[in-house]
Design a protein around this motif. Structure first.
Motif, mmCIF file in Angstrom:
data_model
loop_
_atom_site.group_PDB
_atom_site.id
_atom_site.type_symbol
_atom_site.label_atom_id
_atom_site.label_comp_id
_atom_site.label_asym_id
_atom_site.label_seq_id
_atom_site.Cartn_x
_atom_site.Cartn_y
_atom_site.Cartn_z
ATOM 1 N N PRO A 5 76.690 -98.670 -9.098
ATOM 2 C CA PRO A 5 76.069 -98.514 -7.781
ATOM 3 C C PRO A 5 76.599 -97.281 -7.042
ATOM 4 C CG PRO A 5 77.638 -100.340 -7.752
ATOM 5 C CD PRO A 5 77.671 -99.755 -9.137
ATOM 6 N N GLY A 6 75.892 -96.891 -6.003
ATOM 7 C CA GLY A 6 76.401 -95.838 -5.126
ATOM 8 C C GLY A 6 75.701 -94.502 -5.235
ATOM 9 N N ARG A 8 72.424 -92.745 -4.542
ATOM 10 C CA ARG A 8 71.082 -92.848 -3.958
ATOM 11 C C ARG A 8 70.452 -91.476 -3.753
ATOM 12 N NH1 ARG A 8 71.194 -97.755 0.443
ATOM 13 N NH2 ARG A 8 72.485 -99.199 -0.767
ATOM 14 N N HIS A 74 72.257 -103.957 -2.524
ATOM 15 C CA HIS A 74 72.472 -103.974 -3.973
ATOM 16 C C HIS A 74 71.186 -103.544 -4.690
ATOM 17 C CE1 HIS A 74 74.489 -105.285 -7.663
ATOM 18 N NE2 HIS A 74 73.353 -105.857 -8.017
ATOM 19 N N ASP A 77 70.685 -99.859 -4.314
ATOM 20 C CA ASP A 77 71.557 -99.167 -5.270
ATOM 21 C C ASP A 77 70.966 -99.213 -6.678
ATOM 22 O OD1 ASP A 77 73.642 -98.058 -3.814
ATOM 23 O OD2 ASP A 77 74.811 -99.917 -3.794
#
Ligand SMILES: [Zn+2]
Length: 286
Positions: A5-6, A8, A74, A77
């Motif tokens: 994740p993270g 964008r 979430h 992400d």
């Protein structure tokens, strides 16, 4: 499905903006800014502010603050990670012919270069501005209403929309639109072929994502069994099943996306081969 994740960078977050009731106090500076934005992008940003009727959230403005939940973040992400991976994969396949694009996240409604759209339309690709549009609420719908859970189900839907982007870049979409204009009775069958090819292209990405060792490089990596979730989603959103859900009957002449069986079969063709050349759903169209 494993992913990090993270990231964008491929996301345009418009969840804080929608079609409000013109409650945004626009100074003259804001007015000029909107006018300039509208000119450059071809999108009428004024229509985002007024007249469209307030969405349930009553949100106004084009980039207002986003109130969200950890679960939704979430999903945002996930959309970012999948978008990056799908675009990297196609850049690898098409080389210089590939053009990077964005996924626009919205809530309830959005004014795209392809017109005003509501979430009920589902995720879509706009050939005019080359962007993918997604209301994250569709992921919940996929799970709850269509009985298709799993992150790869969500990834498949996004990869399908990028499939339309590829069709736009390769000229397939324009060619089919021309054929449909020449013979409107062919419009629906041609649409089915475009959709099935986008499913196959989604599979081409799935094939790449199934290669071991990708997670270690920060990429998306499918776990054994993930493909089942994707195939279940493809089956869940076939025209026959959607029609039956909506009207209780099946009307093949109105199909625009293909049956569940067709969608699964073309998705699988891409998944198994990893080769866009295996996705010629137009073999008998001239
Ligand atoms: Zn589609």
């Amino acid at each position: 499905m494993r992913w990090t994740p993270g990231n964008r960078g491929d996301i345009e977050d418009m969840r804080g903006g929608g079609g409000g009731m013109g409650m945004v106090p626009l100074g003259i500076g804001g007015f000029i800014l909107l006018a300039v934005l509208s000119m450059f992008t071809g999108v009428n940003f004024f229509s985002l502010l007024g007249g469209g009727g307030a969405g349930p959230s009553g949100a106004t403005g084009t980039s207002g603050p986003v109130t969200s939940t950890p679960a939704e973040e979430h999903e945002a992400d996930l959309a970012g990670a999948v978008a990056r991976d799908v675009q990297q994969t196609w850049a690898g396949i098409l080389g210089g012919r590939y053009e990077e694009t964005k996924v626009v996240l919205f809530r309830d409604q959005i004014q795209s270069a392809c017109g005003f759209a509501q979430s009920a339309t589902g995720p879509f690709y706009c050939p005019s501005d080359h962007k993918v549009y997604l209301d994250l609420g569709f992921f919940d719908e996929l799970r709850q209403r269509f009985g298709a859970p799993g992150e790869f189900a969500q990834a498949y839907v996004l990869a399908h929309e990028f499939g339309h982007h590829v069709q736009n870049l390769t000229g397939t979409e324009a060619k089919m639109r021309q054929l449909a204009r020449a013979d409107p009775s062919e419009a629906n069958p041609l649409s089915v072929r475009l959709e099935l090819q986008a499913d196959c292209y989604a599979g081409v990405w799935g094939h790449a994502a199934a290669q071991p060792g990708r997670a270690a490089q920060g990429k998306v990596e499918l776990d054994p069994g993930d493909t089942e979730y994707g195939l279940r989603a493809a089956a869940a959103i076939g025209d026959d099943r959607l029609q039956k859900l909506a009207t209780g009957r099946v009307m093949p002449e109105k199909f625009t996306h293909g049956t569940s069986e067709q969608r699964v079969s073309w998705f699988k063709r891409g998944l198994d081969s990893g080769d866009p050349g295996a996705c010629n759903t137009f073999a008998d169209v001239h």
